[in-house]
Design a protein around this motif. Structure first.
Motif: not given
Lengths: 549, 549
Positions: A213-214, A217-220, A224-227, B217-218
């Motif tokens: 997730x870290x 989630x923080x991909x530039x 990006x994977x989010x909720x 991030x997510x």
């Protein structure tokens, strides 16, 4: 150097990293988000955590004791997800059984892991019944009979999964124990020797979920994977915890979709009707989906597909990008948790035309957060990130298997010099991205030069008539080895493409200096299908034996 | 229940969660990204890791031994960041000294923590020299003299920070030790009694950094933090590791900007010239920045400001949103790592007009990943997430202080019943967001009803003439307590607004049923300034003493 641990107030909670903790936040943060199984079941997270407790009660009633192994043989399902949580949280070990192995190999892994209880889908009953007499520890069986077929069996089942769940309490007080206790095991399917059991602790699984997730989630910019994403695995859950994503998705409280035993058409249906935005698979599976005539009806725009478990062929990357799929790659092994590197494109890279993005999307990417990934020479010296130096990829991270269960020699070899060895050749580019050149044993050594079989395959796959391709080394008296190409043509192209055409296609890349002229194979063979291993990878060992005559 | 740890191959690396590991990925992933200190220094991550090694060599040469405490007194700087890494990685403990305390209090904390070495900025020399005779353990001093003032001092310094760094080697082999070893300490500044020392282990700091990145991030839509962000703290690094962000930003390899001793104009200059997109502070600091005449020249659009350490007043939220600032809140304490909850708005919430977003942006939000945050009644029963039940907020997470250093009674009280107590009253809404009502000791109990001083302050702050506000309880014979308002008016409004105007403003919210009519204070007093504690919070204890006559 010794350092004392911090002083702990007796009543303070020290929070061991146990798998049960992954359920805490999703239940509290998103109690109404759903976990979906095909068109059969929908559960909220609140219901799901109740079902995890139910399964724990079912297993405890079957006599499950801490430290025992409980095996699961199922398609990707809510049941598998429930097992991912309930079995380790009881203090037991979940064995995720590779159902693509032969019955004899499955028998070996069940005995080797000392599985006591087996949860088995009716579809897989036959393969375990075939070896039932030789099962040494498995005495208790739970049947998954989702179609109500009530199969005749030599086993006397404790009961049917959903029927047992119906009767069980949805409350279970999971115990606390050492976070370094074993949580999972599964067996790797190398092309040589007996399957080897890797194993992971609670701590490793929790850290891997946080690390996924870290990192994602923080991909530039890209991938990006989010909720807000909707997750569906289309890799089997028996292999490397489906890359750890079911644990990560549950921690985050994402909507999750499990496809069960699926056809490509069904996978596409769930993508569309459930709004799946993030999935992952081996290249061959995405190839199969995009090759399906039904795929033309699906709007894939913006859906993220993480590719791993094999190099991403350029042709597949191009086909996916043209359909609007945000295709990207990760790199790791059964032994590495599995995440080790991931290839998130930058905002600048995303502005490039599709053709220029293809080689960028094929990179293994940069180390995931907390992962120390290096290329080393034969003396274990770290090689520079210069885009030139080629060496073996080695790892240190918080979630690497600490050995192979009961296989001392292989374990020592795996961890030679304090680093986990990949047996992959790679090089780091100046932009810190890793490019995997080849397996140490698959690289083609011809006339003193190393030719990457993966590079060759990727370039051949970009020929418009080619559907699938394998490049292997054949022994050669003069050059040591010479490359050979096996290719499957797309429907309608059979007989219309010659080996000369393929060589001409490759010569264009020689002129662009993408490969050397030594890499162009003397021999191109067209076949109907290419042999693969149980996890869908090209079986190059078999191919070499077959053609190296 | 006992469970054996997994079998470890002797050569396998088990990867303890040590602060030094946070340097691994950034160095490998983004070696050329910069860490900036005002307009004085710029270092790449490759150079930064070399400087961490240099500082370790400097400290080792000063006689630093594992287990010893090394104190830092500095503005927010690259030096502080270097100390965050070098000191714990040596096996020492970094004490981040609250320079807003009185010299006597600073003396108490240095002696209590048994600090041996003190790294002190010339600007703070006076306050430590004032108590030098009473320092019990601190014998070694390193001077930060960035302006080359060569101050006269009674201390005989080992040297000047940058001069010592210049001479030191940039190679240091940091040792491995128990991840539960203490890494940091700092002292909380409650309004009663002596400062209390909280402490964190390496493991806790690493997990907190991973937790921050995984959570932020997510995020579903708003307030997402990625590698492409540019980070600048404008909370002091002596307090709660600047909310853990310097560690998280370094793990991720974000560009970081440190403002040193700053004026509001300078903060705005770095925001603009360095492209800062993510910062965090207490409400009063953002208030100060936006109240500065220079702020009108700055384009704040899309810049993320995380607010914590105090409730976000509605008026400040509105002012920030009107300037395009993406303002949002987190909640936690010195004792909680600090992250416990964070308030990320959903895509749907972001579509609402600004005025409707204000109350949503003021929520404490949802539990951060891995954090178990609950509201409980007096018997420690968990209260439902129904938007009604009000109770004390309590915590379990992987990064909570396990006590107060050498303060057994306070530690036992903190961890009463196995949960860390906040002394805050809050309620969970049906959407799983937490709303903090008030401090247990600040809530105003009038005529059997509880009135939140924070709600009152937020509503008064939305009056166009009001710049700052405090609501406190005064004792009342008839009602038990009655609310009182202290307000600072904006320039130009002095004498033009009456207590009647403020009451009328509040009556409008009574009609909207946002507060009860009991909450409207009998007394409104206009003042030039409102007393604050050393960390910039309203000093309500002092205010109650002053006005409760």
């Amino acid at each position: 150097m010794h350092r004392d641990p911090i002083v702990q107030t007796p009543s303070a909670y020290s929070y061991p990293l146990l798998i049960k903790q992954l359920l805490t936040t999703a239940r509290a943060r998103l109690p109404r988000t759903e976990i979906v199984y095909r068109d059969r079941h929908r559960f909220t997270y609140a219901q799901f955590t109740g079902r995890v407790a139910k399964l724990a009660n079912v297993l405890a009633d079957c006599g499950a004791k801490p430290g025992q192994t409980i095996a699961v043989m199922d398609w990707d399902s809510h049941r598998y997800l429930e097992s991912y949580f309930a079995i380790p949280s009881l203090g037991c070990v979940i064995q995720t059984v590779n159902i693509r192995l032969s019955p004899e190999q499955i028998l070996y892994t069940l005995n080797h892991a000392q599985a006591r209880i087996v949860i088995v889908h009716a579809d897989m009953l036959e393969m375990i019944e075939a070896v039932a007499d030789k099962l040494e520890t498995a005495k208790t069986f739970i049947l998954i009979d989702e179609h109500g077929a009530q199969p005749k069996s030599r086993f006397s089942f404790v009961g049917e999964y959903e029927a047992l769940m119906d009767k069980a309490s949805d409350q279970y007080e999971f115990p606390e124990f050492d976070e370094n206790a074993q949580a999972t095991t599964f067996y790797t399917t190398g092309t040589t020797g007996l399957p080897k059991g890797v194993y992971y602790s609670h701590r490793q699984i929790v850290l891997h979920a946080m690390g996924l997730l870290a990192t994602f989630g923080t991909a530039p910019a890209q991938g990006r994977v989010t909720e807000a994403d909707v997750y569906m695995p289309i890799t089997p859950m028996f292999h490397a915890h489906a890359w750890g994503w079911p644990y990560a998705a549950t921690l985050l409280g994402m909507k999750q979709v499990y496809p069960g035993r699926y056809t490509p058409t069904e996978v596409m249906r769930w993508i569309e009707t459930e709004g799946v935005t993030f999935s992952h698979c081996v290249p061959t599976l995405l190839h199969m989906i995009l090759a399906d005539p039904d795929s033309a009806k699906i709007d894939f725009t913006g859906r993220k597909f993480l590719i791993g478990g094999g190099a991403l062929p350029g042709g597949l990357a191009k086909a996916a990008l043209e359909r609007g799929i945000d295709i990207f790659t990760g790199y790791g092994m059964s032994e590495t948790g599995p995440i080790a590197t991931v290839n998130h494109l930058t905002a600048e890279e995303l502005k490039l035309p599709i053709d220029e993005q293809i080689p960028l999307r094929q990179r293994a990417g940069r180390p995931a957060l907390m992962c120390d990934v290096r290329t080393v020479d034969a003396s274990m010296n770290t090689l520079p990130q210069d885009g030139e130096a080629l060496g073996e990829v080695v790892f240190r991270s918080p979630w690497l298997t600490q050995g192979y269960h009961g296989r001392e020699e292989a374990s020592v070899e795996l961890w030679d010099g304090g680093w986990l060895h990949s047996n992959d050749l790679g090089k780091f580019m100046p932009d810190a991205t890793l490019r995997i050149c080849d397996r140490v044993k698959d690289v083609i050594k011809t006339g003193g030069e190393w030719v990457s079989s993966l590079d060759l395959e990727s370039l051949v796959s970009r020929h418009p008539a080619v559907s699938e391709v394998a490049a292997i080394a054949l022994k050669d008296d003069k050059w040591g080895e010479r490359p050979m190409i096996l290719a499957v043509l797309k429907p309608g192209f059979e007989g219309k493409v010659s080996d000369q055409d393929i060589r001409a296609h490759l010569m264009a890349f020689v002129e662009q200096k993408q490969i050397s002229k030594y890499a162009v194979p003397d021999r191109v063979v067209f076949v109907d299908a290419i042999e693969k291993t149980s996890v869908g990878k090209l079986d190059k060992k078999l191919l070499r034996q077959k053609y190296d005559a």
